[in-house]
Design an enzyme around this catalytic site. Structure first.
Site, PDB file in Angstrom:
ATOM      1  N   SER A  27       0.857  -1.173   0.000  1.00  0.00           N
ATOM      2  CA  SER A  27       0.000   0.000   0.000  1.00  0.00           C
ATOM      3  C   SER A  27       0.902   1.234   0.000  1.00  0.00           C
ATOM      4  CB  SER A  27      -0.878   0.001   1.245  1.00  0.00           C
ATOM      5  OG  SER A  27      -1.284   1.314   1.556  1.00  0.00           O
ATOM      6  N   GLU A  59      -7.790 -11.622  -4.776  1.00  0.00           N
ATOM      7  CA  GLU A  59      -9.030 -10.841  -4.883  1.00  0.00           C
ATOM      8  C   GLU A  59      -9.528 -10.807  -6.328  1.00  0.00           C
ATOM      9  OE1 GLU A  59      -8.852  -7.316  -1.751  1.00  0.00           O
ATOM     10  OE2 GLU A  59      -6.946  -7.611  -2.739  1.00  0.00           O
ATOM     11  N   LYS A  69       1.199  -3.152   4.924  1.00  0.00           N
ATOM     12  CA  LYS A  69       0.235  -3.923   4.138  1.00  0.00           C
ATOM     13  C   LYS A  69       0.892  -4.852   3.124  1.00  0.00           C
ATOM     14  CE  LYS A  69      -3.812  -3.471   3.861  1.00  0.00           C
ATOM     15  NZ  LYS A  69      -4.875  -2.513   3.691  1.00  0.00           N
TER      16      LYS A  69
END
Ligand code: ARG
Length: 469
Positions: free
Chosen positions: A288, A301, A294
């Site tokens: 991120s 996903e 992150k």
């Protein structure tokens, strides 16, 4: 300034005049053209045309002189397309017209003989089937690679214990190998479905002509054979109006992508900080820009998400086909983009999923620790009461429930209760019960065929390897 005369002319044009005629003609060209997306069918189109031409020659429908010119010319067209020096023009609508038009530029009048006893309707059905058949084979190979990744992981981690869930609530301890093999079964069924669909696809529509067959003495068995179809299709009307093969291909992809999405969802859950069951490799995660800690499971996903468009693609063609009268209608040109899109999306998710499975690292200790709460061996306790104390299962379930409540109150797991405490619920319980309360004993005991015991999983791994074709 616009003169009054110009204004009148414009009005006339836009309503009835030249501009009105030119406007719709342009739109007509745009709405009608499929070359932007069907140009990828060039190899199938040329292959189909060469088979048709060879048959026309063999049947003396065209001379071998013309036939040979056509065959050489088609090769040249293919070379030009593959070299990237081919000009596309929406006026020529689709790949079939492009190939034929270029052929006539190269060989002249003889090109006009290629379309004898054929129509674009049987031509496009044949080309598209050839494409879908290859796509099915690619899909099958990709699924096979995923199966191998799953079986490999299953074997490496046959003994790793994690909680098995129902309702995403800890249910019973299971082994990681067992979990991987569950997905192996899904992808086995997917490959089975594909094989089945491929068998039905494998009939050749070429020679059905526009819809009614032809009066020329063609040999449909020859073209079917040279294009490696099992047999020619049996009804010319059906041949040009059937798109079941594309629907079945997308249905196979949609079901399989649904399986991928479930595995992807588990990967998303497992790789979260809260679960921390696995670590995905850097190759399949992103960082991120604002939160340095992150490690986002983007590939998983997207594997979870792509099923949406694949189901959408299937739906879009089902809706196009629904209610179409026999035989060919231009509606059917809408079959391609959906099918190509589904094939592309499917290829992406299978490759990404295979990579993620290959590269993922297990946090075995975290998985194991997570089995240490939630009274995950309660069923083992109930089974012990049935087996050793000869209790009816319903009663054993009740007794176990009481013991779980007792442990919950005490703030411990089932093996944190003392024998004396257990005996207040049932006086016949003995020390032996503690042998079934640890998760290792629990999984080791589940040796029923297809069960979670490591020894059973290793047998299933072996069987799985034999089942991968
Ligand atoms: N581009 C058309 C398609 O993809 C080819 C068939 C056209 N046939 C016709 N009769 N207009 O369906």
């Amino acid at each position: 300034m616009t003169s009054q005369k110009d204004k009148t002319a414009k009005l006339a044009n836009s309503l009835w005049g030249g501009r009105f005629a030119a406007g719709p003609a342009e739109i007509m060209e745009k709405i009608n053209a499929s070359i932007d997306f069907d140009k990828i069918l060039y190899a199938q189109d040329i292959r189909g045309s060469k088979a048709h031409c060879a048959m026309l020659m063999a049947q003396d429908i065209i001379s071998s002189e013309d036939g040979n010119k056509i065959l050489t010319g088609l090769d040249q067209v293919q070379t030009e397309i593959e070299a990237g020096n081919f000009t596309y023009d929406a006026k020529l609508e689709d790949i079939h017209m492009h190939v034929e038009s270029r052929l006539s530029e190269i060989i002249g009048d003889a090109a006009g003989r290629l379309h004898t006893a054929r129509s674009r309707n049987d031509q496009v059905a044949t080309d598209f089937k050839l494409w879908v058949r290859d796509a099915m084979d690619e899909m099958d190979n990709a699924l096979k690679a995923l199966q191998i990744a799953l079986v490999t992981k299953a074997e490496q981690h046959a003994h790793v214990i994690l909680p098995g869930f129902t309702h995403l609530q800890s249910a019973q301890p299971i082994t990681f190998g067992h979990h991987m093999l569950a997905y192996f079964e899904m992808f086995t069924r997917d490959r089975d479905r594909l094989r089945d669909a491929r068998g039905r696809l494998n009939e050749c529509p070429l020679g059905a002509a526009a819809l009614a067959g032809t009066s020329f003495p063609i040999d449909r068995f020859q073209t079917a054979q040279s294009l490696k179809f099992r047999t020619p299709t049996a009804n010319s009307l059906d041949s040009v109006s059937d798109r079941d093969f594309a629907l079945e291909f997308m249905a196979c992809a949609a079901i399989s992508a649904t399986h991928v999405s479930r595995l992807a969802e588990e990967i998303v859950i497992w790789s979260s900080a809260q679960f921390n069951f696995i670590q995905l490799s850097d190759k399949y995660t992103t960082g991120s820009s604002i939160m340095p800690q992150k490690r986002n499971p983007d590939a998983a996903e997207l594997c979870r998400a792509k099923v949406g468009r694949i189901i959408g693609d299937l739906n879009s063609l089902l809706i196009v086909m629904k209610g179409l009268p026999l035989a060919y209608s231009k509606d059917m040109q809408e079959d391609k983009e959906a099918t190509f899109d589904a094939a592309n999306a499917f290829a992406l998710i299978i490759a990404a999923m295979t990579g993620m499975i290959d590269d993922m690292k297990l946090h075995e200790n975290v998985m194991h620790a997570s089995t240490q709460n939630g009274f995950i061996t309660a069923t083992d306790l109930a089974d012990w009461l049935v087996r050793v104390l000869d209790m009816p299962f319903r009663k054993a379930h009740h007794v176990t429930g009481t013991l779980v409540a007792m442990a919950e109150k005490k703030g411990c797991d089932l093996d944190g209760l003392t024998l004396a405490e257990m005996q207040t619920v049932d006086a016949n319980i003995t020390q032996d019960v503690f042998c079934v309360l640890d998760v290792e004993s629990s999984v080791a005991s589940r040796t029923s065929f297809g069960g979670t015991a490591p020894e059973q999983v290793l047998l299933q791994v072996k069987a799985a390897r034999d089942r991968i074709e």
